[in-house]
Design a protein around this motif. Sequence first.
Motif, PDB file in Angstrom:
ATOM      1  N   ILE A 163       0.821  -1.214   0.000  1.00 32.41           N
ATOM      2  CA  ILE A 163       0.000   0.000   0.000  1.00 32.41           C
ATOM      3  C   ILE A 163       0.854   1.263   0.000  1.00 32.41           C
ATOM      4  CG2 ILE A 163      -1.717   1.330   1.305  1.00 32.41           C
ATOM      5  CD1 ILE A 163      -2.807  -1.355   2.335  1.00 32.41           C
ATOM      6  N   LEU A 164       2.005   1.208   0.678  1.00 31.72           N
ATOM      7  CA  LEU A 164       2.830   2.408   0.808  1.00 31.72           C
ATOM      8  C   LEU A 164       4.139   2.344   0.017  1.00 31.72           C
ATOM      9  CD1 LEU A 164       2.429   3.260   4.609  1.00 31.72           C
ATOM     10  CD2 LEU A 164       1.330   4.367   2.657  1.00 31.72           C
ATOM     11  N   TYR A 208       6.366   5.887  -7.814  1.00 41.40           N
ATOM     12  CA  TYR A 208       5.773   7.167  -8.232  1.00 41.40           C
ATOM     13  C   TYR A 208       6.088   8.340  -7.306  1.00 41.40           C
ATOM     14  CZ  TYR A 208       2.385  10.613  -9.822  1.00 41.40           C
ATOM     15  OH  TYR A 208       1.814  11.756 -10.284  1.00 41.40           O
ATOM     16  N   VAL A 209       5.764   8.221  -6.022  1.00 40.55           N
ATOM     17  CA  VAL A 209       5.806   9.382  -5.130  1.00 40.55           C
ATOM     18  C   VAL A 209       7.224   9.924  -4.952  1.00 40.55           C
ATOM     19  CG1 VAL A 209       5.298  10.244  -2.811  1.00 40.55           C
ATOM     20  CG2 VAL A 209       3.752   8.593  -3.916  1.00 40.55           C
ATOM     21  N   PRO A 236      10.003   9.509  -6.832  1.00 41.07           N
ATOM     22  CA  PRO A 236      10.505  10.160  -8.064  1.00 41.07           C
ATOM     23  C   PRO A 236       9.870  11.521  -8.338  1.00 41.07           C
ATOM     24  CG  PRO A 236      10.125   7.839  -8.463  1.00 41.07           C
ATOM     25  CD  PRO A 236       9.565   8.132  -7.115  1.00 41.07           C
ATOM     26  N   ARG A 237       8.549  11.646  -8.052  1.00 39.58           N
ATOM     27  CA  ARG A 237       7.873  12.921  -8.296  1.00 39.58           C
ATOM     28  C   ARG A 237       8.407  14.009  -7.372  1.00 39.58           C
ATOM     29  NH1 ARG A 237       6.617   9.968 -11.650  1.00 39.58           N
ATOM     30  NH2 ARG A 237       8.436  11.038 -12.420  1.00 39.58           N
ATOM     31  N   PHE A 238       8.591  13.680  -6.084  1.00 38.87           N
ATOM     32  CA  PHE A 238       9.124  14.659  -5.141  1.00 38.87           C
ATOM     33  C   PHE A 238      10.561  15.032  -5.494  1.00 38.87           C
ATOM     34  CE2 PHE A 238       5.539  13.825  -2.310  1.00 38.87           C
ATOM     35  CZ  PHE A 238       5.354  15.084  -1.741  1.00 38.87           C
ATOM     36  N   ALA A 239      11.354  14.035  -5.889  1.00 40.32           N
ATOM     37  CA  ALA A 239      12.736  14.310  -6.282  1.00 40.32           C
ATOM     38  C   ALA A 239      12.765  15.207  -7.511  1.00 40.32           C
ATOM     39  CB  ALA A 239      13.473  12.999  -6.543  1.00 40.32           C
ATOM     40  N   ASN A 240      11.885  14.933  -8.458  1.00 37.97           N
ATOM     41  CA  ASN A 240      11.776  15.785  -9.650  1.00 37.97           C
ATOM     42  C   ASN A 240      11.424  17.222  -9.283  1.00 37.97           C
ATOM     43  OD1 ASN A 240      12.344  14.800 -12.253  1.00 37.97           O
ATOM     44  ND2 ASN A 240      10.616  13.383 -12.140  1.00 37.97           N
ATOM     45  N   PHE A 241      10.482  17.358  -8.340  1.00 37.16           N
ATOM     46  CA  PHE A 241      10.076  18.692  -7.910  1.00 37.16           C
ATOM     47  C   PHE A 241      11.231  19.413  -7.221  1.00 37.16           C
ATOM     48  CE2 PHE A 241       8.004  21.518  -4.719  1.00 37.16           C
ATOM     49  CZ  PHE A 241       7.422  22.403  -5.615  1.00 37.16           C
ATOM     50  N   GLY A 242      12.003  18.666  -6.419  1.00 36.18           N
ATOM     51  CA  GLY A 242      13.162  19.263  -5.761  1.00 36.18           C
ATOM     52  C   GLY A 242      14.183  19.768  -6.760  1.00 36.18           C
ATOM     53  N   ILE A 243      14.421  18.990  -7.797  1.00 33.23           N
ATOM     54  CA  ILE A 243      15.358  19.407  -8.837  1.00 33.23           C
ATOM     55  C   ILE A 243      14.817  20.608  -9.604  1.00 33.23           C
ATOM     56  CG2 ILE A 243      16.335  18.711 -11.065  1.00 33.23           C
ATOM     57  CD1 ILE A 243      16.857  15.980  -9.882  1.00 33.23           C
ATOM     58  N   TYR A 244      13.511  20.639  -9.823  1.00 27.95           N
ATOM     59  CA  TYR A 244      12.881  21.790 -10.483  1.00 27.95           C
ATOM     60  C   TYR A 244      13.132  23.074  -9.672  1.00 27.95           C
ATOM     61  CZ  TYR A 244       9.157  25.143 -11.443  1.00 27.95           C
ATOM     62  OH  TYR A 244       8.453  26.289 -11.692  1.00 27.95           O
ATOM     63  N   LEU A 245      12.988  22.977  -8.346  1.00 26.17           N
ATOM     64  CA  LEU A 245      13.228  24.140  -7.492  1.00 26.17           C
ATOM     65  C   LEU A 245      14.684  24.574  -7.545  1.00 26.17           C
ATOM     66  CD1 LEU A 245      11.092  23.234  -4.327  1.00 26.17           C
ATOM     67  CD2 LEU A 245      10.526  24.853  -6.149  1.00 26.17           C
TER      68      LEU A 245
END
Length: 244
Positions: A20-21, A28-29, A31-40
């Motif tokens: 479940i987690l 997904y989760v 990689p998405r957060f890591a992508n957002f961090g790199i975007y920042l």
Amino acid sequence: MMNENFAGKINGKQKAIGFILLFPLYLYVIPRFANFGIYLLLKYTNITRDTTILGIYLNLICSLLSFVLVVWLLKDFLIDNIKRFKEHFTDNFVYSITIGIVMIYGISIVANMIINFVLGGGSNDSANQLLFEDYLNNGALLMAFQSVVLAPILEELLFRGLVFRSLRDKSKWLAIFASSFLFGFLHIYSALFAGDLSQLIYLLSYGGMGFAFSYAYEKRKTVCVPILMHMINNLVAIILLVFM
């Protein structure tokens, strides 16, 4: 005589947390957060704009975070498997570097023959393989650490530990084929979701490799055997790519 029971136990709570987690976090989760961090970082700092270098660090960050979470959840399971491996060290080690590796390369040869027949001549590397080679050419040490140490432990705990063991009581072959399929799907899903349906054919090679790992786990009863096989396979691939 080796104990016929598999080493280690995974209880219902661990299975629930895993499915479940951890799987959603891993796939997904995180990689998405890591992508957002790199975007920042790209937006507000002077960090390199080289997308390949950023991809290498993104890959490493995702693997490290997932590795920590999975080992934390299954630490007792892993410890028991290490103990079992050590109890029969010579047999397990020899099996891993002989029968285990022969299975991997035998299945890979057959799978690649089918892939080349279906796709025709020329270079028929998967999108995952091409991306890996690009990363390796630009960050060999980081990719070696990720591929030879982190990925084998992380992926075998998830697919042989969590998936295989959850299904094993129902059916040996269901456990083998389901864990093999999901392992193969892991290596092509990004390209598939990007719209490249031709990557489906590579389920033969990646799923076949997963079959070798699952079969070895069934035979030796400790997840450390497919972990070692996985490490050796990835190490050999890196050596060939770097030095050949």
